[in-house]
Design an enzyme around this catalytic site. Structure first.
Site, mmCIF file in Angstrom:
data_model
loop_
_atom_site.group_PDB
_atom_site.id
_atom_site.type_symbol
_atom_site.label_atom_id
_atom_site.label_comp_id
_atom_site.label_asym_id
_atom_site.label_seq_id
_atom_site.Cartn_x
_atom_site.Cartn_y
_atom_site.Cartn_z
ATOM 1 N N SER A 85 -6.262 5.639 -2.915
ATOM 2 C CA SER A 85 -6.370 4.527 -1.973
ATOM 3 C C SER A 85 -5.052 4.133 -1.325
ATOM 4 O O SER A 85 -5.001 3.151 -0.582
ATOM 5 C CB SER A 85 -6.971 3.307 -2.686
ATOM 6 O OG SER A 85 -6.146 2.920 -3.752
ATOM 7 N N THR A 190 -4.988 -1.413 -2.854
ATOM 8 C CA THR A 190 -3.719 -1.510 -2.138
ATOM 9 C C THR A 190 -2.615 -1.711 -3.145
ATOM 10 O O THR A 190 -2.827 -2.394 -4.149
ATOM 11 C CB THR A 190 -3.750 -2.751 -1.210
ATOM 12 O OG1 THR A 190 -4.724 -2.535 -0.196
ATOM 13 C CG2 THR A 190 -2.407 -3.042 -0.568
ATOM 14 N N THR A 208 -1.552 0.870 2.012
ATOM 15 C CA THR A 208 -2.935 1.230 1.658
ATOM 16 C C THR A 208 -3.526 2.197 2.683
ATOM 17 O O THR A 208 -3.046 2.271 3.825
ATOM 18 C CB THR A 208 -3.818 -0.043 1.619
ATOM 19 O OG1 THR A 208 -5.098 0.290 1.088
ATOM 20 C CG2 THR A 208 -4.014 -0.654 3.001
ATOM 21 N N ARG A 218 -9.972 0.732 12.486
ATOM 22 C CA ARG A 218 -10.070 -0.521 11.719
ATOM 23 C C ARG A 218 -8.730 -0.807 11.033
ATOM 24 O O ARG A 218 -8.132 0.067 10.412
ATOM 25 C CB ARG A 218 -11.175 -0.399 10.669
ATOM 26 C CG ARG A 218 -11.325 -1.606 9.735
ATOM 27 C CD ARG A 218 -10.539 -1.472 8.446
ATOM 28 N NE ARG A 218 -10.836 -2.530 7.482
ATOM 29 C CZ ARG A 218 -10.170 -2.705 6.348
ATOM 30 N NH1 ARG A 218 -9.183 -1.911 6.024
ATOM 31 N NH2 ARG A 218 -10.498 -3.675 5.527
ATOM 32 N N VAL A 219 -8.272 -2.027 11.146
ATOM 33 C CA VAL A 219 -7.060 -2.454 10.446
ATOM 34 C C VAL A 219 -7.447 -3.597 9.518
ATOM 35 O O VAL A 219 -8.134 -4.535 9.933
ATOM 36 C CB VAL A 219 -5.970 -2.911 11.446
ATOM 37 C CG1 VAL A 219 -4.786 -3.510 10.715
ATOM 38 C CG2 VAL A 219 -5.526 -1.736 12.312
ATOM 39 N N GLY A 220 -7.011 -3.503 8.281
ATOM 40 C CA GLY A 220 -7.340 -4.544 7.305
ATOM 41 C C GLY A 220 -6.253 -5.595 7.206
ATOM 42 O O GLY A 220 -5.413 -5.757 8.101
ATOM 43 N N ASP A 221 -6.256 -6.284 6.089
ATOM 44 C CA ASP A 221 -5.302 -7.369 5.870
ATOM 45 C C ASP A 221 -3.894 -6.876 5.556
ATOM 46 O O ASP A 221 -2.903 -7.557 5.827
ATOM 47 C CB ASP A 221 -5.770 -8.260 4.711
ATOM 48 C CG ASP A 221 -5.877 -7.470 3.403
ATOM 49 O OD1 ASP A 221 -6.355 -6.305 3.447
ATOM 50 O OD2 ASP A 221 -5.494 -7.999 2.348
ATOM 51 N N THR A 241 -5.058 -7.755 -2.488
ATOM 52 C CA THR A 241 -5.809 -6.506 -2.500
ATOM 53 C C THR A 241 -7.288 -6.856 -2.565
ATOM 54 O O THR A 241 -7.667 -7.898 -3.094
ATOM 55 C CB THR A 241 -5.384 -5.583 -3.656
ATOM 56 O OG1 THR A 241 -6.156 -4.377 -3.595
ATOM 57 C CG2 THR A 241 -5.582 -6.233 -5.020
ATOM 58 N N GLY A 242 -8.109 -5.973 -2.033
ATOM 59 C CA GLY A 242 -9.548 -6.230 -1.983
ATOM 60 C C GLY A 242 -10.035 -6.062 -0.552
ATOM 61 O O GLY A 242 -9.327 -5.490 0.278
ATOM 62 N N GLY A 244 -10.248 -6.481 2.909
ATOM 63 C CA GLY A 244 -9.297 -7.135 3.811
ATOM 64 C C GLY A 244 -9.946 -8.132 4.742
ATOM 65 O O GLY A 244 -9.349 -9.167 5.077
HETATM 66 N N1 ASP Z 1 -7.044 -4.770 1.394
HETATM 67 C C1 ASP Z 1 -7.259 -3.381 1.717
HETATM 68 C C2 ASP Z 1 -7.960 -3.285 3.038
HETATM 69 O O1 ASP Z 1 -8.888 -4.046 3.268
HETATM 70 C C3 ASP Z 1 -8.015 -2.630 0.688
HETATM 71 C C4 ASP Z 1 -7.817 -3.018 -0.756
HETATM 72 O O2 ASP Z 1 -6.797 -3.558 -1.136
HETATM 73 O O3 ASP Z 1 -8.717 -2.811 -1.568
HETATM 74 O O4 ASP Z 1 -7.622 -2.436 3.817
#
Ligand code: ASP
Length: 340
Positions: A85, A190, A208, A218-221, A241-242, A244
């Protein structure tokens, strides 16, 4: 998470939870950072953060700069082919291409750099740092980030690992997930790393491959300053993490830091952030999000929705994987104020 279990977990942190009772009053004006006897303190997400922390500590021990420690520590995770990941071992998007997100922050001067949807480079954290240190910008994305990395001669890698390619083909064939990115992603994590350096300054980084099989672009947090990472040299640092999408709609890491500014212990700031988000979100606590936090005094903590999550803490005295407290609606009753 019962109150008793939360308090038991809190005793693992470097400080006490006494400060949690502070009122959420006006923002405090704090003096400049000072040498801290507890430092360096590295806090990272997940058990894979432990070797990353340790690599960062080795950099400081050898006389390296705190930003070198962040870059090298996160670089260890990015280089790990078994990590599915982060880095080029990471999960591809729906088109079968790994697009990486990363950011870095330096407390002194409140500097930040970030790259998103970057393809073909092994160490997005190093490229984010270069953006911070050599451009007048904070964030480069997609093809622009790729060109910047090329111009600066960063190490290239394959678009996707053979193992991930096979898994992606299986996913596509079975159509286990909807192409529009709906449903609950399982394949994501992440590395967020935050550091209190011996001189009392704070730093952080985040890297990540994001949500597995996400839509291209797509861009996450994680690369968004204030969402996946935030550092305020006067107060503390936080990372996430999680999923986003459930962090970036609330500027999650910024909120954790602001709650520390108002006097909360880092662990209580993480818990309170989860409560605040869950109270607003139609999903309640069903969010799959987790935070780590560290304050300028060297106190640290973490919390996640559900069962919580494991995070890693490393100082010169110890290096350990700890279990964070978790929060579900069963712990505090019904939430989700915006539920229709
Ligand atoms: N936060 C990351 C994202 O959404 C993924 C993760 O940390 O699980 O891209």
């Amino acid at each position: 998470m019962s109150r008793r279990r939360f308090l038991r977990n809190s005793t693992l942190s470097a400080g006490t939870v006494a400060a949690t009772s502070s009122s959420l009053g006006a923002a405090q004006v704090l003096p400049a950072p000072q040498v801290n006897a507890l430092a360096p303190v590295f806090v990272s997400t997940w058990p894979f953060g432990k070797p990353a922390n340790e690599a960062g500590l080795a950099v400081l021990t050898a006389g390296g700069l705190p930003l070198d420690a962040i870059e090298r520590g996160i670089g260890v995770t990015e280089s790990d082919p078994t990590n599915g990941s982060v880095g080029l071992g990471g999960i591809p998007n729906a088109d079968g291409v790994v697009q990486l997100d990363a950011c870095i922050m330096s407390g002194p001067g409140h500097q930040a750099g970030s790259v998103a949807a970057l393809e073909g480079y092994v160490h997005p954290i190093a490229i984010a740092r270069r953006v911070m240190e050599t451009t007048g910008h904070v964030m480069l994305v997609g093809d622009g980030a790729r060109k910047f990395a090329q111009q600066h001669g960063f190490e290239r890698g394959p678009a996707v690992s053979a193992k991930q390619k096979a898994a992606w083909k299986k996913w596509r064939t079975e159509q286990q997930h909807k192409a529009r990115g709906e449903g609950k992603p399982k394949n994501h994590d992440t590395i967020a790393m935050i550091l209190l350096a011996p001189d009392g300054n704070l730093y952080g980084g985040c890297s990540t491959s994001g949500w597995g099989y996400k839509l291209a672009g797509r861009v996450g947090d994680s690369p968004i300053i204030g969402s996946g990472l935030y550092v305020d040299n006067q107060v503390g640092a936080a990372g996430a993490t999680g999923i986003g999408e459930n962090v970036m709609r609330y500027c999650g890491s910024f909120l954790v830091v602001e709650l520390m500014r108002q006097g909360l212990h880092p662990q209580e700031a993480c818990l309170e952030t989860l409560r605040r988000i869950a109270a607003m979100d139609p999903k309640g606590f069903d969010l799959s999000i987790n935070f780590i936090a560290l304050d300028r005094r060297g106190r640290f903590g973490a919390a996640g929705t559900g069962q919580g999550f494991e995070y890693s803490v490393t100082t010169r005295e110890f290096s350990r994987v700890l279990q964070s407290p978790g929060l579900t609606s069963a712990d505090i009753g019904p939430v989700g104020g915006n539920r229709k």
